[in-house]
Each structure stands twice: as C-alpha cells, then as structure tokens.
Design a protein around this motif. Structure first.
Motif, mmCIF file in Angstrom:
data_model
loop_
_atom_site.group_PDB
_atom_site.id
_atom_site.type_symbol
_atom_site.label_atom_id
_atom_site.label_comp_id
_atom_site.label_asym_id
_atom_site.label_seq_id
_atom_site.Cartn_x
_atom_site.Cartn_y
_atom_site.Cartn_z
ATOM 1 N N ASN A 61 52.224 -7.459 36.682
ATOM 2 C CA ASN A 61 52.902 -8.458 37.217
ATOM 3 C C ASN A 61 52.423 -9.128 38.333
ATOM 4 O O ASN A 61 51.988 -10.022 38.580
ATOM 5 N N LEU A 62 52.089 -8.304 39.366
ATOM 6 C CA LEU A 62 51.458 -8.588 40.660
ATOM 7 C C LEU A 62 50.002 -9.276 40.188
ATOM 8 O O LEU A 62 49.671 -10.131 40.843
ATOM 9 N N ALA A 63 49.221 -8.610 39.504
ATOM 10 C CA ALA A 63 47.869 -9.064 39.304
ATOM 11 C C ALA A 63 48.033 -10.517 38.330
ATOM 12 O O ALA A 63 47.347 -11.460 38.999
ATOM 13 N N PHE A 64 48.932 -10.554 37.333
ATOM 14 C CA PHE A 64 48.866 -11.816 36.923
ATOM 15 C C PHE A 64 49.509 -13.032 37.874
ATOM 16 O O PHE A 64 48.626 -14.094 37.842
ATOM 17 N N THR A 65 50.203 -13.063 38.836
ATOM 18 C CA THR A 65 50.619 -13.627 39.565
ATOM 19 C C THR A 65 49.867 -14.230 40.666
ATOM 20 O O THR A 65 49.510 -15.262 41.107
ATOM 21 N N HIS A 66 49.030 -13.052 41.109
ATOM 22 C CA HIS A 66 48.040 -13.450 42.273
ATOM 23 C C HIS A 66 46.813 -13.994 41.445
ATOM 24 O O HIS A 66 46.275 -15.003 42.097
ATOM 25 N N PHE A 67 46.559 -13.563 40.501
ATOM 26 C CA PHE A 67 45.315 -14.306 39.725
ATOM 27 C C PHE A 67 45.740 -15.634 39.423
ATOM 28 O O PHE A 67 44.614 -16.563 39.811
ATOM 29 N N THR A 68 46.810 -16.113 39.003
ATOM 30 C CA THR A 68 47.130 -17.367 38.609
ATOM 31 C C THR A 68 47.205 -18.388 39.717
ATOM 32 O O THR A 68 46.458 -19.318 39.910
ATOM 33 N N ARG A 69 47.590 -17.794 41.026
ATOM 34 C CA ARG A 69 47.543 -18.727 42.142
ATOM 35 C C ARG A 69 46.074 -18.999 42.616
ATOM 36 O O ARG A 69 46.041 -20.156 42.911
ATOM 37 N N GLN A 70 45.439 -17.963 42.452
ATOM 38 C CA GLN A 70 43.883 -18.443 42.734
ATOM 39 C C GLN A 70 43.119 -19.141 41.724
ATOM 40 O O GLN A 70 42.505 -19.938 42.256
ATOM 41 N N PHE A 71 43.290 -19.090 40.618
ATOM 42 C CA PHE A 71 42.814 -20.003 39.644
ATOM 43 C C PHE A 71 43.213 -21.384 39.784
ATOM 44 O O PHE A 71 42.415 -22.394 39.641
ATOM 45 N N LEU A 72 44.484 -21.599 40.267
ATOM 46 C CA LEU A 72 45.109 -22.904 40.278
ATOM 47 C C LEU A 72 44.442 -23.624 41.416
ATOM 48 O O LEU A 72 44.267 -24.613 41.446
ATOM 49 N N GLN A 73 43.967 -22.685 42.553
ATOM 50 C CA GLN A 73 43.246 -23.389 43.580
ATOM 51 C C GLN A 73 42.009 -23.835 43.254
ATOM 52 O O GLN A 73 41.564 -24.635 43.953
ATOM 53 N N PHE A 74 41.306 -23.358 42.331
ATOM 54 C CA PHE A 74 40.044 -23.849 41.773
ATOM 55 C C PHE A 74 40.328 -24.795 40.602
ATOM 56 O O PHE A 74 39.410 -25.154 39.961
ATOM 57 N N ARG A 75 41.407 -25.340 40.427
ATOM 58 C CA ARG A 75 41.940 -26.156 39.389
ATOM 59 C C ARG A 75 41.581 -25.778 37.865
ATOM 60 O O ARG A 75 40.898 -26.423 37.133
ATOM 61 N N ILE A 76 41.729 -24.517 37.768
ATOM 62 C CA ILE A 76 41.274 -23.779 36.428
ATOM 63 C C ILE A 76 42.629 -24.000 35.489
ATOM 64 O O ILE A 76 43.765 -23.743 36.160
ATOM 65 N N ASN A 77 42.510 -24.219 34.349
ATOM 66 C CA ASN A 77 43.745 -24.373 33.405
ATOM 67 C C ASN A 77 44.290 -23.096 33.073
ATOM 68 O O ASN A 77 44.018 -22.412 32.070
#
Length: 344
Positions: A61-77
């Motif tokens: 869960n921590l991997a998913f939530t942290h990865f998601t926030r990083q991807f959103l910073q790069f405007r990845i869908n």
C-alpha cells in the motif's frame, strides 16, 4: 450472502467515502478478483464514483500511494488518490471505468491484424512509458519499493524456475535439470550486465492499462523498482493475448527508441539484444503461469492462451543471439515449439 469479513471492509470503505465526499454511497459493488490479494469495490452516489481498495499488505500500500504521488507530479496518467486510511488497510482512488486496453484490443482487432486506431493508442502508451521510466525515474524516490528496490538476479531466476516447474515439468518435457539451471544462471547474469537503471514498472502489460476517452491510464505499478529500459517495452509488446503481429512489434519498438532517445542516449544494437532476451524471460514466465492456471488448475482461458505464447517463443528463439550459448534451454524451447500439439 456477503461474508462477514467482506461486510466489515464495505463499512470501512463507506465511512471513508463519506469522510471525503461528505455523503454516504448509495451503492457498493465488489469487482472481480484480479489474481492479487487486493480487493476492489466500486462506491457510488449519483454521479460520484470511486474505487475502494482493501489490501492487508502495508508495504505494498505504501509503495502504491508513494509511487502514485510521484507519477502525478510528472503528469503521468495514474488514478488520483482521494483519501487513505492505511492503518485500516484501505484507500479510495479515482474510478477509471472498465475499459481495459487488452479487452479493447481483442474486441477491435481481427487475428493477425493491428488497426491504425490501435497503433495510435499504443504510441500514446509508449510515450507515457518513456515518461514513467526516464523522466520520473531520474529523480524517483525508491525507498518504498516492495519487495525489492532493484531488479535482481533472484527475480529472473524465480521467473525461469517458475516456467520449469509449472510448464516444463508439468508437461514432462525432456530436460536435464542441472544443465538447464546452469543456462538459467548464465542468462540471468547476461541480462544484468552493463545495465543503466531507470524506473521498471515490472508488469507493464495491456491488462494494467485503462482507456479513458481513448487516453491510456496506468494501474498496478506497486511492484516497480530500478531496472533496465528494455524490460517494460518487451512486457508490453510480447503479451500473448494481445496477439500483436511481429511486423507491428518492430514498428512499435523502433517508435519507442525514437521517443526514448530524446531523453537518454541509447545504443540500438545493445538495446535490441537485451530487449529480445527480456521478452524471452517474460514469455517463459507467462508459460509458467499458463501451466499452473491452465494445465494444472484447468482454467480454460489460460489453456487457450498457450498457443499464442508459443508463437511468441518461436519468434524469439530466432531473434535471440544469446540462446545459441544456452544449449539446454534452446533444446527445451525447441521441443515446446516443435511438439506443442502433442504436449497440450
């Protein structure tokens, strides 16, 4: 009748929905299991929807939530995270609908063909993949990777031994265990030589890509880690059920190289050698899964997929230079290709 454990999960997710949206959901629908331990529910009220996720694995869960926030910073869908309560193993994410790229491709393609519409979508996917691997990967925080921060020899050997146990051994294909193990070890070492590391999605395939108004969005990236560039495009283009024609694969991998070169230097000949070798690993891992789920567990969908994976194997054994240095593995694969009608 809904199991008691399931009822508790639904109640927690409903409370989380109300906390975020300020209103209780009118409907809660369990989504089909995808093969993981995660449970998904669609919660809705009028025109508001969200996906509720329950997963007892905190590190995942921590991997998913942290990865998601990083991807959103790069405007990845990727799906937005609305709210989380990881102490209770739950979180709510954006509902991306039900249009999975693999399902769309099967419905919109005839066997042996690849439409212009499909090509456009795959090119969009490839552009996003480059952003994920290189742009996001350069400054990525890998501390929450689970279970490993880097793609290691153990991961490759696990996939190869999975193939041997559930496909080679299950079908009683003649092989010499010691020599095959030696070839597995040599192939693993070759794949990890002289490798520059970027973000590796690890399971970059059409099942993990959703289409929203014909735009690709990405899910199930919590297994990501540092790894070699060729692995993810190989996973995408050699997915058995996608049945991408060989000539189209060649066009798409060269499109990938064209885009990726805008952001990092790539030596094409070395890249392509590793690309075909990683594709071989992915196909063998897939055959292992088909052996377990199809041949052993008798699940029809997986049995029907085996010939497509073997077609990929036939193509890859001719493309891979490294296979000539792995005689036991080459002999095993040739047996599978030449005698598949007798084996299945």
């Amino acid at each position: 009748m809904i199991p008691e454990h399931d009822t508790h999960i639904r109640k927690r997710l409903c409370n989380l929905f109300k906390e975020y949206f300020g209103i209780a959901p009118e409907g809660v629908t369990a989504l089909p299991h995808s093969g993981s331990n995660r449970q998904y529910f669609r919660l809705s009220h009028a025109n508001i929807t969200a996906l509720g996720v329950y997963n007892e694995n905190l590190k995942e869960n921590l991997a998913f939530t942290h990865f998601t926030r990083q991807f959103l910073q790069f405007r990845i869908n990727v799906p937005k995270i609305y709210i989380e309560n990881l102490a209770q193993n739950i979180y709510l994410v954006e509902d991306l609908g039900d249009t999975q790229l693999l399902k769309w491709l099967i419905e919109h393609s005839k066997p042996g063909t690849f439409s212009e519409e499909a090509r456009v979508i795959y090119q969009k996917v490839i552009r996003e993949l480059v952003k994920i691997q290189i742009l996001a990967g350069r400054n990525f925080d890998y501390r929450h990777c689970f279970p490993y921060q880097t793609f290691q020899k153990e991961s490759i050997l696990f996939d190869l031994n999975y193939f041997k146990k559930y496909f080679v051994d299950t079908l009683n294909i003649r092989s010499k265990t010691t020599r095959l193990a030696r070839d597995f070890n040599q192939l693993s070492e070759y794949l990890l030589q002289d490798t520059e590391l970027f973000f590796m999605y690890r399971d970059f395939q059409a099942r993990n890509i959703m289409l929203v108004d014909q735009e690709p969005y990405f899910i199930d990236y919590q297994g990501g880690r540092k790894g070699a560039l060729p692995y993810d495009p190989a996973s995408l283009l050699f997915q058995a059920k996608a049945r991408i024609p060989n000539e189209e694969r060649e066009r798409l991998i060269h499109y990938y190289l064209k885009v990726a070169r805008l952001f990092t230097p790539i030596q094409e000949d070395k890249f392509m050698e590793k690309y075909y070798a990683f594709a071989l690993i992915r196909v063998l891992q897939t055959l292992g899964a088909y052996g377990l789920r199809g041949i052993i567990e008798k699940k029809r969908h997986f049995i029907e997929s085996i010939p497509y994976a073997i077609q990929n194997l036939d193509y890859l054994i001719r493309q891979n230079k490294i296979i000539n240095h792995l005689p036991s593995l080459k002999d095993t694969l040739q047996q599978i290709i030449h005698h598949q009608s007798k084996l299945l």
